[in-house]
Write an enzyme that holds these catalytic residues in place. Structure first.
Site, PDB file in Angstrom:
ATOM      1  N   HIS A 455       0.865  -1.177   0.000  1.00 36.60           N
ATOM      2  CA  HIS A 455       0.000   0.000   0.000  1.00 36.60           C
ATOM      3  C   HIS A 455       0.901   1.226   0.000  1.00 36.60           C
ATOM      4  CE1 HIS A 455      -3.676   2.346   0.760  1.00 36.60           C
ATOM      5  NE2 HIS A 455      -2.831   3.172   1.360  1.00 36.60           N
ATOM      6  N   CYS A 456       0.777   2.049  -1.023  1.00 33.60           N
ATOM      7  CA  CYS A 456       1.674   3.201  -1.178  1.00 33.60           C
ATOM      8  C   CYS A 456       1.000   4.475  -0.681  1.00 33.60           C
ATOM      9  CB  CYS A 456       2.084   3.371  -2.640  1.00 33.60           C
ATOM     10  SG  CYS A 456       3.225   4.753  -2.878  1.00 33.60           S
ATOM     11  N   PRO A 457       1.490   5.066   0.400  1.00 31.94           N
ATOM     12  CA  PRO A 457       0.884   6.307   0.898  1.00 31.94           C
ATOM     13  C   PRO A 457       1.110   7.483  -0.043  1.00 31.94           C
ATOM     14  CG  PRO A 457       2.889   5.797   2.125  1.00 31.94           C
ATOM     15  CD  PRO A 457       2.620   4.617   1.240  1.00 31.94           C
ATOM     16  N   GLY A 460      -1.754   7.090  -2.312  1.00 31.85           N
ATOM     17  CA  GLY A 460      -3.026   6.893  -1.621  1.00 31.85           C
ATOM     18  C   GLY A 460      -3.800   5.697  -2.112  1.00 31.85           C
ATOM     19  N   ASN A 461      -3.099   4.646  -2.531  1.00 34.07           N
ATOM     20  CA  ASN A 461      -3.782   3.473  -3.080  1.00 34.07           C
ATOM     21  C   ASN A 461      -2.867   2.263  -2.922  1.00 34.07           C
ATOM     22  OD1 ASN A 461      -5.719   1.929  -4.324  1.00 34.07           O
ATOM     23  ND2 ASN A 461      -5.393   2.753  -6.375  1.00 34.07           N
TER      24      ASN A 461
END
EC number: 2.3.1.225
Length: 621
Positions: A455-457, A460-461
């Protein structure tokens, strides 16, 4: 608190739930463990089988001795003096072969017995023996029958936290809102007895009625969770919009019960939930604090303001460093206030996404305002378009969410349970789906993602099978943009600052460019920071994709997956076909038909078999 809980049980007619060891009738041969067999027990009694009675042989699963006694005339339907049958003992000890044998000899599958007047299915459910539950249901056992406590099997499974059995019984047709003799639903029992996310989370996924009240006290599941001090379940129920203002028969709300128990955590969370519903008419500031959409906007917008203020203050034509220091202190205090008042830790991605968007915005502003006339921008324009496209696809496209209808979910549960595969390694108790190979449930997004990478901050997805290629494009063009920004800063200093690195040396050059244009120096520092993490991330990603043929999740958790061979220095992946083929398959490179990537729908692939002969490669089943 314990006294109050006991009073509630007594008044509601709830018989205290017994541990499986307590529920067993006395006076039988059980060796202190219900006859749970192990190698030590078997070996210690290997010479004594011929002297064992049929109850002890059943407990330890000595099939030959049991058959010998039945063939000699023992009636399998005959209960002992506590009204316990052999089928009960076989069920509680998970002796499936003996259950089949006894039923073939006439055993009654729904025979009531024991101190709690339970069926063999009740006993198996209490112990959490899913395979036995499946077997007894195949033989016609009725899971809706109630025991001496007034509970059916789904209530027992919820009480003891046997999530897989709860899922199986509901999938087989048991009502998710079924009430026991005391008017308690499975959700109420889970809230009261099970201090973990499951089976409450599973029941909520099945669209259970959150605000039902029990028969005697009209307590909702939230009332029961507060009575038990079950903070984990309280959080889940509040997220599911449980009615915080519901009153029981005494006119008590969950908040009233929390106050009686003087539990500060529960009082605060329930009070916040009431305010979020608008029950307490909070002040304007409090209404802003409980507005999730507003909090998210604050988290996204704060980095825009902070990055600008840091550069703006540095760029002010003020000689006093004390004045600038006080300004920075004011900015720090403002950020601390916003953080404590409005930042929501449940929205993990909002702040990093805001930092990325703010940095990119001010870099673009700097480029077009300061660099436009000094540096040829055409190549950079193409990078901007490509970066926006790949970022948008990474941010908003489907990363590979695994979807299923309610009927498909129930069918999957039944199939997995009846094949002995209903465990967390292949089944997601939140999404109620069979997890495809290489998938994982994302705790941030609360959904299962096919070929999950991470999950890549920053976008945001999640990054998965649906958007991983776009994510790589995003990293590449982001790196290009940062390099152009660093190049632009150096060109600006060369043109507008009366200093040079070769003439003045490093430290003098550094102080000169910092004082020449503090804003430009601030943008340069931001560019260097982002260059470091982007460069490291893109190199790691390329190494994993091309060199290892695995995802970030698989690299970090390779030992959890049986299809990987892990040594102290390497990970051998069945998905690794060599560097060139890995890249062709990942990016789906066709090159006018000269290359043929192997497309795989990772949302529906469940099994992988490692090719031992070639040492690499895989077969999807």
């Amino acid at each position: 608190m314990a006294d109050a809980m006991e009073e509630y049980e007594k008044e509601a007619g709830c018989v205290p739930i017994l541990h499986p060891e307590e529920m067993k009738p006395q006076g039988h041969h059980h060796s202190g463990s219900h006859g749970y067999s192990d190698n030590t027990a078997r070996k210690s009694h290997v010479d004594d089988y011929s002297t064992w009675d049929i109850v002890k042989a059943t407990q330890y699963g000595i099939f030959e001795r049991c058959r010998e006694l039945v063939d000699a005339g023992y009636d399998v339907r005959q209960p002992d003096k506590e009204n316990v049958t052999l089928l009960h003992w076989a069920a509680i000890n998970n002796r499936i072969d003996l259950v089949k044998f006894y039923i073939s000899k006439g055993a009654v599958v729904d025979q009531l017995g024991g101190d709690l007047n339970s069926t063999p299915l009740h006993w198996a459910t209490r112990q959490g023996h899913l395979s036995m539950v499946v077997q007894l249901l195949k033989y016609g056992a009725d899971p809706s029958l109630i025991d001496g406590e007034g509970c059916s099997c789904v209530h027992l499974a919820a009480q003891f936290g046997h999530t897989s059995i709860v899922a199986y019984l509901i999938a087989k047709g048991q009502d998710v809102d079924m009430m026991d003799q005391n008017g308690m639903t499975p959700l109420m029992w889970a809230a009261y007895r099970t201090h973990s996310v499951d089976p409450t989370r599973l029941l909520l996924t099945f669209n259970v009625s959150v605000n039902l009240g029990d028969k005697y006290h009209k307590n909702t599941a939230l009332h029961w969770a507060v009575l038990a001090g079950n903070t984990t379940v309280i959080s889940l129920l509040l997220e599911a919009n449980a009615n915080v203002d519901a009153q029981n028969i005494k006119g008590e709300t969950p908040l009233d019960l929390a106050k009686q128990r003087k539990n500060v955590w529960m009082m605060n969370h329930l009070q916040e939930a009431r305010q979020a519903k608008g029950y307490d008419s909070p002040s304007y500031l409090k209404r802003l604090k409980i507005d999730k959409e507003f909090r998210q906007k604050v988290m996204l917008g704060t980095p825009f303001l902070v990055i600008w203020l840091v550069g703006f203050i540095a760029d002010l034509d003020v000689d006093s460093w004390l004045a600038k220091g006080l300004m920075y202190a004011a900015v720090w205090l403002a950020v601390q206030f916003l953080s404590k008042a409005f930042f929501d830790h449940s929205m993990h991605s909002a702040l990093p996404l805001g930092i990325y968007l703010a940095t990119k915005f001010w870099m673009y502003t700097t480029w077009f305002y300061w660099f436009w006339n000094d540096i040829l921008p055409l190549v950079h324009e193409g990078h901007i378009v490509a970066l926006f496209y790949n970022f948008g696809k990474s941010w908003k496209s489907d990363p590979g969410i695994i979807k299923a209808s309610e009927e498909q979910k129930k069918k999957t549960i039944v199939e997995l349970a009846e094949t002995g595969s209903l465990d967390l390694s292949v089944f997601c108790s939140t999404c109620l789906i069979r997890k495809p190979v290489r998938s994982k449930h994302c705790a941030v997004c609360n959904r299962c993602i096919a070929k999950f990478d991470h999950h890549c901050p920053w976008v945001g997805n999640c990054v998965g099978s649906g958007n991983h290629r776009y994510f790589m494009g995003y990293l590449f063009f982001l790196l290009c943009m940062i390099c152009w920004m660093i190049y632009g800063c150096i060109c600006y200093w060369r043109i507008h600052c009366a200093t040079s690195y070769s003439k003045d040396g490093f430290w003098l050059y550094l102080t000169q460019i910092a004082s020449c244009s503090p804003w430009m120096f601030w943008m340069f520092l931001n560019s260097v920071f982002h260059f470091m993490w982007v460069a490291v991330l893109i190199m790691c990603q390329l190494y994993q994709i091309a060199g290892l043929g695995i995802t970030t999740n698989e690299r970090m958790n390779a030992r959890r997956y049986k299809h990987f061979k892990v040594t102290a220095t390497s990970i051998e992946s069945p998905f690794n076909h060599g560097c060139v083929r890995n890249l062709i398959d990942f990016f789906e490179v066709r090159c006018c038909g000269l290359m043929r990537p192997v497309p795989v729908d990772w949302t529906s692939q469940y099994t992988v078999e490692y090719d031992q002969s070639s040492g690499s490669g895989y077969q999807l089943v």
